[in-house]
Design a protein around this motif. Sequence first.
Motif, PDB file in Angstrom:
ATOM      1  N   LEU A 114       0.838  -1.209   0.000  1.00 42.32           N
ATOM      2  CA  LEU A 114       0.000   0.000   0.000  1.00 42.32           C
ATOM      3  C   LEU A 114       0.871   1.257   0.000  1.00 42.32           C
ATOM      4  CD1 LEU A 114      -3.098   0.133   0.149  1.00 42.32           C
ATOM      5  CD2 LEU A 114      -2.833   0.808   2.524  1.00 42.32           C
ATOM      6  N   VAL A 117       2.184   1.775  -3.453  1.00 43.59           N
ATOM      7  CA  VAL A 117       1.142   2.363  -4.315  1.00 43.59           C
ATOM      8  C   VAL A 117       1.077   3.875  -4.078  1.00 43.59           C
ATOM      9  CG1 VAL A 117      -1.359   2.534  -4.662  1.00 43.59           C
ATOM     10  CG2 VAL A 117      -0.293   0.298  -4.585  1.00 43.59           C
ATOM     11  N   ALA A 118       1.044   4.279  -2.785  1.00 50.05           N
ATOM     12  CA  ALA A 118       0.937   5.697  -2.445  1.00 50.05           C
ATOM     13  C   ALA A 118       2.163   6.473  -2.949  1.00 50.05           C
ATOM     14  CB  ALA A 118       0.789   5.868  -0.934  1.00 50.05           C
ATOM     15  N   ALA A 121       2.093   6.725  -6.783  1.00 47.26           N
ATOM     16  CA  ALA A 121       1.056   7.681  -7.192  1.00 47.26           C
ATOM     17  C   ALA A 121       1.514   9.111  -6.929  1.00 47.26           C
ATOM     18  CB  ALA A 121      -0.242   7.395  -6.444  1.00 47.26           C
ATOM     19  N   LEU A 172      -1.822  -1.327  -8.905  1.00 46.24           N
ATOM     20  CA  LEU A 172      -3.164  -1.297  -8.307  1.00 46.24           C
ATOM     21  C   LEU A 172      -3.866  -2.634  -8.535  1.00 46.24           C
ATOM     22  CD1 LEU A 172      -4.348   2.305  -9.276  1.00 46.24           C
ATOM     23  CD2 LEU A 172      -4.087   1.440  -6.966  1.00 46.24           C
ATOM     24  N   VAL A 176      -5.095  -5.256  -5.657  1.00 44.44           N
ATOM     25  CA  VAL A 176      -6.496  -5.700  -5.537  1.00 44.44           C
ATOM     26  C   VAL A 176      -6.565  -7.229  -5.629  1.00 44.44           C
ATOM     27  CG1 VAL A 176      -8.760  -5.678  -6.663  1.00 44.44           C
ATOM     28  CG2 VAL A 176      -7.539  -3.547  -6.341  1.00 44.44           C
TER      29      VAL A 176
ATOM     30  N   LYS B 110     -12.678  -2.549  -1.212  1.00 47.00           N
ATOM     31  CA  LYS B 110     -11.212  -2.534  -1.187  1.00 47.00           C
ATOM     32  C   LYS B 110     -10.603  -1.875  -2.430  1.00 47.00           C
ATOM     33  CE  LYS B 110     -11.470  -4.091   2.734  1.00 47.00           C
ATOM     34  NZ  LYS B 110     -12.751  -3.366   2.722  1.00 47.00           N
ATOM     35  N   GLY B 111     -11.200  -2.170  -3.611  1.00 48.81           N
ATOM     36  CA  GLY B 111     -10.678  -1.587  -4.853  1.00 48.81           C
ATOM     37  C   GLY B 111     -10.829  -0.087  -4.864  1.00 48.81           C
ATOM     38  N   LEU B 114      -8.502   1.664  -2.440  1.00 47.65           N
ATOM     39  CA  LEU B 114      -7.142   1.728  -2.980  1.00 47.65           C
ATOM     40  C   LEU B 114      -7.015   2.866  -3.984  1.00 47.65           C
ATOM     41  CD1 LEU B 114      -4.812  -0.225  -2.368  1.00 47.65           C
ATOM     42  CD2 LEU B 114      -5.212  -1.227  -4.594  1.00 47.65           C
ATOM     43  N   LEU B 115      -8.057   3.027  -4.811  1.00 47.92           N
ATOM     44  CA  LEU B 115      -8.070   4.122  -5.798  1.00 47.92           C
ATOM     45  C   LEU B 115      -8.037   5.475  -5.094  1.00 47.92           C
ATOM     46  CD1 LEU B 115     -10.520   3.331  -8.729  1.00 47.92           C
ATOM     47  CD2 LEU B 115      -8.054   3.686  -8.812  1.00 47.92           C
ATOM     48  N   VAL B 117      -6.764   6.080  -2.123  1.00 50.34           N
ATOM     49  CA  VAL B 117      -5.404   6.254  -1.583  1.00 50.34           C
ATOM     50  C   VAL B 117      -4.480   6.788  -2.686  1.00 50.34           C
ATOM     51  CG1 VAL B 117      -3.351   5.001  -0.774  1.00 50.34           C
ATOM     52  CG2 VAL B 117      -5.545   4.557   0.285  1.00 50.34           C
ATOM     53  N   ALA B 118      -4.554   6.150  -3.879  1.00 48.75           N
ATOM     54  CA  ALA B 118      -3.688   6.556  -4.992  1.00 48.75           C
ATOM     55  C   ALA B 118      -3.991   7.992  -5.428  1.00 48.75           C
ATOM     56  CB  ALA B 118      -3.860   5.594  -6.164  1.00 48.75           C
TER      57      ALA B 118
END
Lengths: 198, 198
Positions: A114, A117-118, A121, A172, A176, B110-111, B114-115, B117-118
Amino acid sequence: MALENGDKAKDESSPVAAVAAAMMKDWTLFMLRLACFLATASATIVMALNKEKKTLVVATIGTSPVTATLTAKFQYDPAFVFFVVANGLASLHNLLMIALDIFKHKLSDKGLCLLIVALAAAGDGAATFMAELGKNGNSHARWNKICDKFGTYCERGEGALIASFIGLILLLVITVLSILKLHSKPKLTTTHTSSVIP
Amino acid sequence: MALENGDKAKDESSPVAAVAAAMMKDWTLFMLRLACFLATASATIVMALNKEKKTLVVATIGTSPVTATLTAKFQYDPAFVFFVVANGLASLHNLLMIALDIFKHKLSDKGLCLLIVALAAAGDGAATFMAELGKNGNSHARWNKICDKFGTYCERGEGALIASFIGLILLLVITVLSILKLHSKPKLTTTHTSSVIP
């Protein structure tokens, strides 16, 4: 007795199907990780090697021109440096996960995943808007565009950004899928079989 | 018989403990979501209302000064517009999750989480490096700093960034906790097969 046989058959077939499904999922995840690694690594390398020198005529004294050499480098912009660091770390993380996968080590890294990902991004966001500023400038802040002078530098930067966005989307999807895998995994399975024969 | 009593006692006590633990976890998640909502909403509002007018003397004709009024607005920079959109969406997402929690609706998101967060990370990355440019300028690209002229604008922007980073950290913690909750939840679990043959 017929019931017992049925149960036995089920016990024999379902683990095979489950193992096959798990292998298929693992294979998909492995390929996605490899593609993600290639994308983020390309973005890192292209941006890290991005450099353009330009010699411009700034004045003429008599008939001899006075030139100035200007250089555009990714290191000159903190946003691009952060982009390289973020994509480099994402590449290393993917490489580590691929290596662990090959050597059959299991690592539950949801928190780390996670964070990556952050980080990726944030790097993409920073570099995209800095690239936009380089391309269009900002008349309100009196920041002039630089892509009219450094075309190749800007094109390469754009390529790195596209590769990085592909990497982010794959990251991503991988995250998932990993969460879904976690979700579909039956945790505690207890079977009580009591036969009371008086 | 003793075994049966032991099982019964276990059946009676463990659901109570499990419900208490789940309620405690839900309560923590609820409070974290509320804090996250407040942080991202503050960041959105502070940045969206960020505007500063400055009247500067650009020349003097005789004894009368010629002034020019300059305005700094978040709308003038695409990175700050993206920051407002990203934090606004993160706030809405948190508000929706809080509402669903209050009305006891369950949504496995969850998906989407995550989006978000990004998106929030990308917004923070973009705005941070644009703010850094406003504060320090970039001599290589000949982009001058603007925070020496628009001090209040820059301070408010900094405040919005800090609130947004707190929101992002809380969002990461909430997502990790949600995944851990998913992980610890027993899925399908008990199969009772009793064959009573008289």
